[in-house]
Write a protein that holds these residues in place. Structure first.
Motif, PDB file in Angstrom:
ATOM      1  N   ARG A   1       0.854  -1.184   0.000  1.00 20.66           N
ATOM      2  CA  ARG A   1       0.000   0.000   0.000  1.00 20.66           C
ATOM      3  C   ARG A   1       0.893   1.237   0.000  1.00 20.66           C
ATOM      4  O   ARG A   1       1.766   1.379   0.844  1.00 20.66           O
ATOM      5  CB  ARG A   1      -0.889   0.030   1.232  1.00 20.66           C
ATOM      6  CG  ARG A   1      -1.815   1.248   1.281  1.00 20.66           C
ATOM      7  CD  ARG A   1      -2.697   1.274   2.526  1.00 20.66           C
ATOM      8  NE  ARG A   1      -3.506   0.068   2.617  1.00 20.66           N
ATOM      9  CZ  ARG A   1      -3.556  -0.709   3.706  1.00 20.66           C
ATOM     10  NH1 ARG A   1      -2.869  -0.423   4.776  1.00 20.66           N
ATOM     11  NH2 ARG A   1      -4.325  -1.786   3.707  1.00 20.66           N
TER      12      ARG A   1
ATOM     13  N   HIS B   1      -3.296   3.565  -2.491  1.00 22.37           N
ATOM     14  CA  HIS B   1      -3.344   2.627  -3.622  1.00 22.37           C
ATOM     15  C   HIS B   1      -2.655   1.325  -3.241  1.00 22.37           C
ATOM     16  O   HIS B   1      -1.572   1.334  -2.664  1.00 22.37           O
ATOM     17  CB  HIS B   1      -2.661   3.251  -4.839  1.00 22.37           C
ATOM     18  CG  HIS B   1      -2.610   2.338  -6.018  1.00 22.37           C
ATOM     19  ND1 HIS B   1      -3.712   2.097  -6.813  1.00 22.37           N
ATOM     20  CD2 HIS B   1      -1.605   1.598  -6.521  1.00 22.37           C
ATOM     21  CE1 HIS B   1      -3.367   1.239  -7.765  1.00 22.37           C
ATOM     22  NE2 HIS B   1      -2.099   0.922  -7.614  1.00 22.37           N
TER      23      HIS B   1
ATOM     24  N   THR C   1      -1.305  -2.596  -4.600  1.00 24.63           N
ATOM     25  CA  THR C   1      -0.930  -3.383  -5.771  1.00 24.63           C
ATOM     26  C   THR C   1      -0.119  -4.579  -5.308  1.00 24.63           C
ATOM     27  O   THR C   1       0.307  -4.651  -4.158  1.00 24.63           O
ATOM     28  CB  THR C   1      -0.135  -2.528  -6.784  1.00 24.63           C
ATOM     29  OG1 THR C   1      -0.016  -3.242  -8.004  1.00 24.63           O
ATOM     30  CG2 THR C   1       1.240  -2.162  -6.255  1.00 24.63           C
TER      31      THR C   1
END
Length: 66
Positions: free
Chosen positions: A40, A45, A47
């Motif tokens: 994070r 965001h 991924t």
């Protein structure tokens, strides 16, 4: 590379003047602390990534909410 949930990944800039990127590991997906990791960023965001050779693990735990 071995990391745990809560560790941070520090990705060094590849060119002069490029700043480091720091992300928090929220889940370890590989066996025994190996990549890939769900991470994070500061902006929230998330991924999945397998860090490259320009990345180090910071084993200090990320700061929690204030």
């Amino acid at each position: 590379m071995h990391a745990s949930k809560g560790d941070r990944l520090v990705m060094h800039g590849r060119v002069v003047g490029q700043q480091e990127r720091i992300v928090e590991i929220v889940e370890v997906l590989g066996p025994d602390g190996t990549p890939p990791y769900r991470v994070r960023a500061e902006n929230g965001h998330e991924t999945i990534m397998s860090p490259g050779p320009d990345t180090i693990v910071d084993h200090r735990k990320a700061a929690g909410p204030a």
